[in-house]
Design an enzyme around this catalytic site. Sequence first.
Site: not given
Length: 439
Positions: A14, A38, A41-42, A267, A275, A277, A428
Site C-alpha cells: 500500500t 499483497s 490476509n483477513c 523511527t 508501519l 503489525d 431511545k
Amino acid sequence: MKVVIVGAVAGGATVASQIRRLDSNAEITVYEKHRDMSFANCGLPYYLGETVESRDEIVMTTPNEFKAKRNIDVHTYHEVTKILPDEKKIEIYNHQTNTSMTDTYDYLILSPGARQIVPDIYKGHKHVLQLHNLEDTDNIENYIQEHHVKNALVIGGGYISLEMAENLKHRGLNVTLVHRSEHFLKNMSKEITASVKDVLTDNDVHLMLNDEVKQIEGKNITFKSGETKQFDMIITALGLTPNSAFIGETIQLNDKGYIKVNKYFETSDESIYALGDAIETFYRHIDQPATIALAWGTHRAASIIAHNITQKEKIAFKGLLGSNILRLFNFTYASTGLPESILEKMDHVTKVSQTQKHKAGYMPGSSKLSLVVYYDNKSRQILSASASGQHGVDKRIDIISTAMIGGLTIDDLADIEVAYHPDYSSPKDIVNMIGYKAK
C-alpha cells in the site's frame, strides 16, 4: 528519490502504491522474504471455510502486475538481514539462489509484519499448522485434502482461533477449541465476551477451557487436565511477535521488539519509516503506547508516510482507537478504545452497561444487543466501548468511535440523534441509554 520497502503485504504494497501516486519518478523497490505479496490476509480463514470460493479472490496482485501497472519492483524470497543506516544501505539474502546482495536508499520503509508465536511443544509436527499468510493457507488447504482431515484442534482464544474454529466447522470438520482461560478476545470487556462460550457450543464446537496441550505423540494429544484425544490436524494461534530481529540496535525498539515511531511514522532515524503489525504507535484519546495489528491503522500509516516523504510539509498521525469487530457464527463482537487490562490500572474509571433489543421489540427479528462503555468519571471522557449481539453491533461501535474522535463525553451520548425507524433502532437507542445511565 530512491525508496526501499521491507515487506510486500498490506503495509508495504500500500505505501509503495501511495508513493507512486504522488511521485511518478521515484525509484521504488520492495523486498519480501516470503513467496507472495499483497493478499487479503483477513480473508484467509474464509477461503479455508469455503465462504470465499476462489483462491484468486484473495490474491490482490503479483510482482509482475505491480511492475506493469505501477513501475514498482517487487522481489519475493528476498529477506532483508541487516540495516546499515550510516551508509543508507541494507543487506539482502536471496532464498532462491542462496546468495547475498546489498542495496542503497534515500528512504527506507519497514513493514516486516509479525509472526505467530509457536511454543516448542508444537514444533516439528507436520500436522501442527499456523495461519498467517497465503503460504500457510495453502499448506492447511493441502493438508486437509491430502490427509482427509475430519477432527481438528484449534488452540487459542483470539481472533484467528475463533475465525478458524468457525470456518473449519463450516467446512464440515469436527472442531475442538482449547484455551487456557475462559476469557476470549482479551481486548474486549469480559462482560461482553462471556457469551462466546455459548455461541461456540451452540454451533457444535467442543470447548476445553482452562486447559492446554501438555504432550503431542502423533495424533494423540494429552492435555493438562489429563484427557487424551486424537486429532488429525492442529491449528495454533497463540499471539504475535514482531519480525524485527534483523533490525538489531540500528533504530529504537520497545522492550517487546516493536519498532517505535513518532506521529509522522518516523523511527529514531529520520530517513527510516515504519508501519504495520511490527510498530509501536499511540492511542488517539489517551497518553498510552499502542501495538495494534489491525488493517485500518496500517492503511492510514501508508498514506501518511507516502505524503511525508514526497511533500514539503509533513502531516501527523492522530493516533489509534483500535476499533475492531468479529463475526462468530450468527453473533458479532466489537470494541473500540482501551482494553480492560489498561483500564483496570487507571483511576477514576466507571463502567456503564445496557442490554436491550437492537430495534423495536414488536418488530419481527428483534434480538438482544449489549453495550458496555468505560469512562473517566471526572472528565467524563469515553475511554472504551464493547458490544455484542446478532444485529446492529457495528453501527453502535462506529457511533461511539466517532464520538470519541470528536471529543464527546459519556453524557453527550444521550444527545446523539440516531436515525429512528422501528426496524433499525428504538426512540431511545442503546447508545442514548448509555448516556442517560451515566448521568
